[in-house]
Every structure is written in C-alpha cells, then in structure tokens.
Scaffold this active site. Structure first.
Site, short mmCIF file in Angstrom:
data_model
loop_
_atom_site.label_atom_id
_atom_site.label_comp_id
_atom_site.label_asym_id
_atom_site.label_seq_id
_atom_site.Cartn_x
_atom_site.Cartn_y
_atom_site.Cartn_z
N ARG A 1 19.86 -42.20 -36.45
CA ARG A 1 19.64 -43.59 -36.89
C ARG A 1 20.62 -44.54 -36.24
NH1 ARG A 1 20.02 -43.77 -42.97
NH2 ARG A 1 21.58 -42.21 -42.50
N ASN B 1 15.65 -42.40 -42.49
CA ASN B 1 15.35 -40.99 -42.68
C ASN B 1 14.20 -40.86 -43.66
OD1 ASN B 1 17.38 -39.98 -41.02
ND2 ASN B 1 18.86 -39.77 -42.69
#
Length: 93
Positions: free
Chosen positions: A20, A38
């Site tokens: 990320r 996520n």
C-alpha cells in the site's frame, strides 16, 4: 490525453510487504489520483485514475510492486471517472 479510471484487485503476497505504501508513492509520483486498501481475503484493492498512459504505466509497475511482494495477478476493470484529489490509503475492507 483522456482521463481514465481502473479498479484493481491485486492478488498474491501483497499484504505485510509495504504494498500500500509503495502504491501511494508510485501513483502519486505518476500524478494519479485514487486510493488503495487491504482486503480481508489477503488481496489489495485500488482505484487508480489519471491520464491513460500514466494509468497503464502504473499497472505495469504494479505487476512487481515493492521488493518483498510477489504479485500473482492483477484484475483490472474500467470504472467511471470520479472527482478525486490525491492518492491515499484507505481502511481494510
């Protein structure tokens, strides 16, 4: 150049490897807008929006991601362009 948007589902070893953070840094560097998060199933989901060439380049880079990631595949879907500013991490879904 036209602005496009792609919804991405990134599968493989992509959680716990700074995927990320890498996505935010890489997408921002390419001038893209959107978000990344996520998923409870172990995948990473993203919405990437910007000039078509930059979006395509991001998806190519995302096939590798950060050094510790092992991307199995990316499922990309065309989605409508939204009014987005910047690129951010979103909470897990």
């Amino acid at each position: 150049m036209p602005v496009i948007a792609r919804h991405l589902m990134i599968l493989g070893r992509v959680q716990g490897v700074f995927y990320r953070n890498w996505t935010v840094e890489t997408a921002s560097g390419l001038g893209l807008a959107g978000w990344v998060r996520n998923r409870m199933d172990g995948s990473v989901e993203a919405l990437v929006q910007g000039e078509a060439d930059a979006v395509a380049h991001f998806i190519t880079l995302a096939q590798n991601g950060p050094p510790a990631a092992k991307v199995a595949r990316i499922d990309a879907t065309d989605v409508p362009v939204e009014a987005l500013n910047g690129f951010e991490k979103s909470p897990t879904a």
